[in-house]
Design an enzyme around this catalytic site. Structure first.
Site, PDB file in Angstrom:
ATOM      1  N   GLY A  27      19.091 -35.283 -29.229  1.00  0.00           N
ATOM      2  CA  GLY A  27      20.549 -35.153 -29.196  1.00  0.00           C
ATOM      3  C   GLY A  27      21.241 -36.426 -28.766  1.00  0.00           C
ATOM      4  N   HIS A  30      23.593 -40.629 -32.720  1.00  0.00           N
ATOM      5  CA  HIS A  30      24.291 -41.868 -33.076  1.00  0.00           C
ATOM      6  C   HIS A  30      23.879 -42.250 -34.496  1.00  0.00           C
ATOM      7  CE1 HIS A  30      20.394 -43.634 -32.235  1.00  0.00           C
ATOM      8  NE2 HIS A  30      20.439 -43.256 -30.973  1.00  0.00           N
ATOM      9  N   HIS A  33      20.214 -41.874 -35.574  1.00  0.00           N
ATOM     10  CA  HIS A  33      19.822 -40.516 -35.975  1.00  0.00           C
ATOM     11  C   HIS A  33      20.400 -40.180 -37.356  1.00  0.00           C
ATOM     12  CE1 HIS A  33      19.953 -40.060 -31.410  1.00  0.00           C
ATOM     13  NE2 HIS A  33      18.707 -39.723 -31.685  1.00  0.00           N
ATOM     14  N   LYS A 145      12.461 -47.795 -34.331  1.00  0.00           N
ATOM     15  CA  LYS A 145      12.938 -48.202 -33.005  1.00  0.00           C
ATOM     16  C   LYS A 145      11.900 -47.830 -31.936  1.00  0.00           C
ATOM     17  CE  LYS A 145      15.837 -48.049 -29.329  1.00  0.00           C
ATOM     18  NZ  LYS A 145      15.323 -46.878 -28.675  1.00  0.00           N
ATOM     19  N   ASP A 146      11.305 -46.639 -32.084  1.00  0.00           N
ATOM     20  CA  ASP A 146      10.253 -46.181 -31.163  1.00  0.00           C
ATOM     21  C   ASP A 146       8.912 -46.395 -31.872  1.00  0.00           C
ATOM     22  OD1 ASP A 146      11.948 -44.653 -28.962  1.00  0.00           O
ATOM     23  OD2 ASP A 146      12.811 -44.206 -30.911  1.00  0.00           O
ATOM     24  N   SER A 181      20.764 -46.493 -29.106  1.00  0.00           N
ATOM     25  CA  SER A 181      19.931 -45.610 -28.309  1.00  0.00           C
ATOM     26  C   SER A 181      20.844 -44.685 -27.518  1.00  0.00           C
ATOM     27  CB  SER A 181      19.076 -46.441 -27.339  1.00  0.00           C
ATOM     28  OG  SER A 181      18.590 -45.615 -26.287  1.00  0.00           O
TER      29      SER A 181
HETATM   30  P1  AMP Z   1      15.570 -39.584 -29.787  1.00  0.00           P
HETATM   31  O1  AMP Z   1      16.745 -38.653 -29.892  1.00  0.00           O
HETATM   32  O2  AMP Z   1      15.841 -40.802 -28.987  1.00  0.00           O
HETATM   33  O3  AMP Z   1      14.308 -38.867 -29.405  1.00  0.00           O
HETATM   34  O4  AMP Z   1      15.327 -40.119 -31.258  1.00  0.00           O
HETATM   35  C1  AMP Z   1      15.125 -39.256 -32.344  1.00  0.00           C
HETATM   36  C2  AMP Z   1      14.689 -40.062 -33.541  1.00  0.00           C
HETATM   37  O5  AMP Z   1      15.678 -41.031 -33.861  1.00  0.00           O
HETATM   38  C3  AMP Z   1      13.381 -40.837 -33.282  1.00  0.00           C
HETATM   39  O6  AMP Z   1      12.580 -40.781 -34.441  1.00  0.00           O
HETATM   40  C4  AMP Z   1      13.886 -42.236 -33.026  1.00  0.00           C
HETATM   41  O7  AMP Z   1      12.945 -43.235 -33.337  1.00  0.00           O
HETATM   42  C5  AMP Z   1      15.071 -42.305 -33.963  1.00  0.00           C
HETATM   43  N1  AMP Z   1      15.990 -43.363 -33.530  1.00  0.00           N
HETATM   44  C6  AMP Z   1      16.499 -43.540 -32.279  1.00  0.00           C
HETATM   45  N2  AMP Z   1      17.257 -44.664 -32.246  1.00  0.00           N
HETATM   46  C7  AMP Z   1      17.220 -45.195 -33.486  1.00  0.00           C
HETATM   47  C8  AMP Z   1      17.798 -46.350 -34.094  1.00  0.00           C
HETATM   48  N3  AMP Z   1      18.563 -47.193 -33.403  1.00  0.00           N
HETATM   49  N4  AMP Z   1      17.527 -46.588 -35.394  1.00  0.00           N
HETATM   50  C9  AMP Z   1      16.756 -45.750 -36.111  1.00  0.00           C
HETATM   51  N5  AMP Z   1      16.182 -44.645 -35.600  1.00  0.00           N
HETATM   52  C10 AMP Z   1      16.404 -44.362 -34.316  1.00  0.00           C
END
Ligand code: AMP
Length: 280
Positions: A27, A30, A33, A145-146, A181
């Protein structure tokens, strides 16, 4: 459509015989996502997003309780994007009482981010495994990114014969270069400036590698130095790895070399950010 219970999710997946694209998130959505959602929409008949702040992947002194949870805004964004369903389970929905089984990513899950966050990837792999089992998507979308997370998820799907295509998407950045992020919401204006050192370390190390400075140790120390000399920033790690194996590269960087970075911004709280980039 918002789905909370496992039963509602199961009914939804059973109703959908078409291809399903799945975007797991925590959640506070941005553009990063949203880029995953856009690609999922292009490649599948239905797209489902999950929003779940996974307690299993947070360490004891980490930011589980303060992690941003703007659920209404996230649901609105998903609706604007034309997402078919959003799965928002409670912790007690997803983790049954007495659950003991976890997914261990092995040696690579203990390195890099795993060194500072020893339980992190077990938490990530366990929840992703559960979510993939429940959603049964055709394709699931993850960000570069991850990078270590993406690598370990691909490895888990391969090792455990999970029937899903993992699609990797490039990192989305602000105009300043800062990788988007959810944790950027913690940064004040000065910290935001300091956080740019991650991207400049990637750019300068790339430039050096591309102008024939191929010594791994020197490139690594260049990246480390840029971060270490930035006010209010503490380096967690800088490693140069082969993106196909995630093993450290040898003395000389070659194709597929990728710089992985993590740093803490500020002091209390310490805001941990990560970034990475290909060198050649
Ligand atoms: P998170 O909500 O941080 O767990 O991220 C969910 C998904 O979005 C994961 O697969 C992340 O790698 C991806 N994600 C997060 N930040 C970015 C970004 N800046 N660019 C591309 N994908 C992202």
């Amino acid at each position: 459509m918002v789905l909370q219970s496992i039963q509602d999710l199961t009914l939804w997946t059973k109703r959908n015989s078409a291809s399903i694209g799945f975007v797991p998130t925590m959640g506070c959505l941005h553009e990063g996502h949203l880029s995953l959602i856009h690609e999922a929409k292009k490649q599948n008949d239905e797209v489902i997003v999950s929003i779940f702040v996974n307690p299993l992947q947070f360490g004891k002194n980490e930011d589980l309780s303060s992690y941003p949870r703007p659920l209404e805004r996230d649901l609105q964004l998903c609706q604007n994007e034309g997402v078919s369903a959003v799965f928002c389970p409670r912790v007690s929905d997803l983790y049954i009482q007495g659950r003991t089984t976890t997914v261990d990513g092995g040696d690579l899950a203990k390195r890099y981010c795993g060194k500072t966050r020893p339980e992190h990837f077990t938490g990530v792999l366990t929840v992703v495994n559960i979510l993939l089992n429940l959603v049964k998507p055709t394709r699931a979308y993850f960000g570069e990114k991850d990078f270590q997370q993406l690598f370990l998820i691909k490895q888990m799907c391969r090792d455990l014969w999970l029937d899903v295509d993992i699609v990797a998407m490039p990192t989305i950045r602000e105009n300043t270069g800062l990788a988007l992020s959810s944790r950027n919401t913690y940064l004040n204006e000065e910290q935001r400036q300091s956080a740019l050192c991650l991207h400049s370390a990637i750019l300068k190390t790339q430039q050096a590698a591309q102008s024939d400075h191929r010594c791994t140790a020197q490139l690594r120390s260049l990246a480390s130095q840029i971060i270490q000399t930035t006010p209010d920033v503490t380096l967690d790690y800088a490693h140069i790895v082969d993106e196909k194996t995630l093993q450290p590269v040898g003395d000389v960087v070659t194709r597929h070399a990728r710089l992985l970075l993590a740093a803490f911004i500020g002091d209390s709280p310490r805001i941990r950010l990560i970034d990475n980039g290909a060198l050649l």
